[in-house]
Design a protein around this motif. Structure first.
Motif, PDB file in Angstrom:
ATOM      1  N   ARG A   1       3.982   4.700  -0.486  1.00 25.81           N
ATOM      2  CA  ARG A   1       4.613   6.017  -0.628  1.00 25.81           C
ATOM      3  C   ARG A   1       5.546   6.278   0.542  1.00 25.81           C
ATOM      4  NH1 ARG A   1      -0.180  10.385   0.817  1.00 25.81           N
ATOM      5  NH2 ARG A   1      -0.632   9.620   2.931  1.00 25.81           N
ATOM      6  N   GLY A   2       6.361   7.313   0.376  1.00 25.47           N
ATOM      7  CA  GLY A   2       7.266   7.724   1.444  1.00 25.47           C
ATOM      8  C   GLY A   2       8.213   6.609   1.856  1.00 25.47           C
ATOM      9  N   ARG A   3       8.465   6.489   3.145  1.00 21.45           N
ATOM     10  CA  ARG A   3       9.383   5.486   3.656  1.00 21.45           C
ATOM     11  C   ARG A   3       8.804   4.079   3.587  1.00 21.45           C
ATOM     12  NH1 ARG A   3      11.916   8.454   9.061  1.00 21.45           N
ATOM     13  NH2 ARG A   3      12.875  10.215   7.939  1.00 21.45           N
ATOM     14  N   ARG A   4       7.504   3.984   3.374  1.00 22.54           N
ATOM     15  CA  ARG A   4       6.874   2.668   3.262  1.00 22.54           C
ATOM     16  C   ARG A   4       6.943   2.128   1.833  1.00 22.54           C
ATOM     17  NH1 ARG A   4       1.031   3.927   5.346  1.00 22.54           N
ATOM     18  NH2 ARG A   4       1.459   5.767   4.050  1.00 22.54           N
ATOM     19  N   ARG A   5       7.592   2.851   0.966  1.00 20.00           N
ATOM     20  CA  ARG A   5       7.656   2.475  -0.444  1.00 20.00           C
ATOM     21  C   ARG A   5       8.695   1.362  -0.629  1.00 20.00           C
ATOM     22  NH1 ARG A   5       6.508   4.908  -5.485  1.00 20.00           N
ATOM     23  NH2 ARG A   5       8.022   4.356  -7.096  1.00 20.00           N
ATOM     24  N   ILE A   6       8.257   0.162  -0.844  1.00 20.22           N
ATOM     25  CA  ILE A   6       9.120  -0.979  -1.100  1.00 20.22           C
ATOM     26  C   ILE A   6       8.532  -1.784  -2.249  1.00 20.22           C
ATOM     27  CG2 ILE A   6       9.950  -1.132   1.284  1.00 20.22           C
ATOM     28  CD1 ILE A   6       7.978  -3.445   1.685  1.00 20.22           C
ATOM     29  N   LEU A   7       9.352  -2.671  -2.803  1.00 19.63           N
ATOM     30  CA  LEU A   7       8.865  -3.516  -3.881  1.00 19.63           C
ATOM     31  C   LEU A   7       7.943  -4.582  -3.298  1.00 19.63           C
ATOM     32  CD1 LEU A   7       9.171  -3.939  -6.947  1.00 19.63           C
ATOM     33  CD2 LEU A   7      10.927  -5.649  -6.438  1.00 19.63           C
ATOM     34  N   ARG A   8       6.715  -4.580  -3.771  1.00 22.94           N
ATOM     35  CA  ARG A   8       5.710  -5.527  -3.293  1.00 22.94           C
ATOM     36  C   ARG A   8       5.204  -6.336  -4.482  1.00 22.94           C
ATOM     37  NH1 ARG A   8       4.643  -0.685  -0.307  1.00 22.94           N
ATOM     38  NH2 ARG A   8       4.444  -1.042   1.955  1.00 22.94           N
ATOM     39  N   PRO A   9       5.853  -7.443  -4.808  1.00 19.83           N
ATOM     40  CA  PRO A   9       5.471  -8.199  -6.001  1.00 19.83           C
ATOM     41  C   PRO A   9       4.005  -8.634  -6.006  1.00 19.83           C
ATOM     42  CG  PRO A   9       7.608  -8.925  -5.215  1.00 19.83           C
ATOM     43  CD  PRO A   9       7.056  -8.006  -4.173  1.00 19.83           C
ATOM     44  N   ARG A  10       3.517  -9.174  -4.899  1.00 25.56           N
ATOM     45  CA  ARG A  10       2.131  -9.645  -4.886  1.00 25.56           C
ATOM     46  C   ARG A  10       1.151  -8.495  -5.037  1.00 25.56           C
ATOM     47  NH1 ARG A  10       1.944 -14.326  -0.115  1.00 25.56           N
ATOM     48  NH2 ARG A  10       3.430 -15.756  -1.136  1.00 25.56           N
TER      49      ARG A  10
END
Length: 407
Positions: free
Chosen positions: A168-177
């Motif tokens: 969530r927030g600024r830590r929200r990135i695409l994490r495929p695994r």
């Protein structure tokens, strides 16, 4: 992820072929119900069993909805943007599902004599899509709405799934695994639900636990997985397996040959009986898993269809797409229309004449769905778009363009 790869991801992406996929799912469901009502399941041998397995249309719906609703989350995470606005998401889901459903439910409850004993609490339970949790038998003309109740439960769960998968927030990135771990967990829950959960809970709680969301999480997981595949493809990245899946999606003929083979496979006793006798937990699980693959293959062929080639042009044809746009109305109304066809003709329940009943039901359902779309659904969708455009959350409204037509 480089800036170049990020800019390749389209937040709001059009998938014209998926409108037709939605129509295919609706017609499959209509066909299997018409076959049941005319007695074709048991009276037509292997063909009857094949018709029974066309309930795979529900799996197509679930895979498709998960793809369209999860993709904006994944695409935004891939470009470092915030999640779609929950308020806009919830409002659009309600305006997409509720108006046509309420019209269908009120008509069925008010018109059919078999529903005459339904009291105020029964009406409330039905209108709120709670019947699968409160009673074992759904109202006449609305027995297929268990799948809509499951889908609504998924709508509620999806933001939490995306929070776990993406942060969530600024830590929200695409994490495929991490996303794949969430999907594996969903599949594990379904396996447990079929083998242990339903046999344990069904005798102890009201409703039909076999119709609850945990039993179908695999279908939604496949849709989310396809959304992840598409976003990563747009980024220009992907494993060997992902590249092979994209290549498969670009070969729709191969996809449909595989679909035909899998439907024939589940038309054998391996997937359990077609009606009246419940299958064993292992039989229902096998059927569930194969249906998830079938739904995934059909949606995959629509996602990656080349719009310049024959299949893509056919699936994107305006007539086919319009059938997809009104297909929710076909889904909602067709069971009631089957009853009206039987009532207004010499045809009888389980009395044969399957082709005639199917044809009359299909034509009448498309006509009724067209009216429902123009009078009820389209004004509601316009209301949702108008409110979104006037909201301060304009970027969330753009991100959810894909989800407007799910179901």
């Amino acid at each position: 992820m480089t800036t170049d790869s990020a800019t390749q991801v389209e937040i709001a992406h059009e998938f014209p072929a998926l409108d037709t996929v939605r129509a295919i799912g609706a017609i499959a469901v209509l066909t299997t119900h018409a076959a049941f009502q005319t007695g074709s399941y048991l009276g037509s041998g292997a063909w009857g069993t094949f018709l029974a397995r066309l309930d795979v249309g529900v799996a197509i719906f679930f895979v498709l909805s998960a793809f369209l609703l999860a993709r904006p989350h994944l695409a935004r995470a891939a470009t470092g943007r915030p999640a779609p606005d929950l308020g806009s998401y919830g409002r659009k889901r309600v305006l997409r599902i509720a108006p046509a459903y309420v019209v269908t439910a009120v008509l069925a409850l008010a018109v059919f004599p078999k529903n005459a004993d339904e009291g105020p609490l029964d009406w409330l339970s039905t209108l709120l899509l709670l019947d699968i949790y409160t009673r074992d038998k759904l109202p006449h003309g609305l027995t297929h709405m268990w799948s809509l109740a499951v889908e609504v439960a998924f709508y509620v769960l999806l933001p939490l799934l995306m929070l776990v998968a993406l942060g969530r927030g600024r830590r929200r990135i695409l994490r495929p695994r991490r996303t794949l771990a969430v999907l594996a967990t969903m599949a594990a829950v379904t396996v447990w639900w079929h083998l242990e959960g339903t046999p344990l809970l069904d005798p102890r709680v009201p409703g039909g636990t076999g119709l609850w969301l945990p039993g179908y999480l695999t279908w939604f997981a496949v849709g989310i997985g396809l959304a992840l595949l598409h976003v990563r493809h747009q980024q220009g990245v992907g494993t060997v397996v992902e590249r092979r899946l994209v290549e498969l999606g670009r070969m729709p003929g191969t996809c449909w040959v595989l679909v035909a083979g899998l439907v024939l496979a589940v038309s054998t006793p391996l997937a359990g009986p077609v009606l009246f006798v419940a299958g064993t937990p292992s039989e229902t699980l096998l059927k569930n898993v194969v249906y998830s693959i079938i739904g995934g293959l059909i949606v995959l062929s629509g996602v990656f269809a080349d719009p310049q080639r024959g299949y893509g042009r056919l699936m994107s044809h305006p007539v086919c797409r319009h059938l997809g746009q009104i297909s929710y109305g076909v889904f909602c109304l067709h069971l009631s229309i089957i009853s009206l066809v039987l009532w207004s003709t010499d045809y009888r329940l389980f009395g044969g004449n399957g082709l005639e009943v199917w044809a009359l039901t299909l034509v009448a359902s498309i006509a009724a769905a067209e009216v429902l779309y123009r009078v009820v659904e389209r004004p509601a969708l316009r209301l949702g778009r108008t409110r979104s455009s006037s909201s301060s959350h304009t970027q969330a409204a753009t991100a959810e363009r894909d989800s407007t037509t799910s179901r």
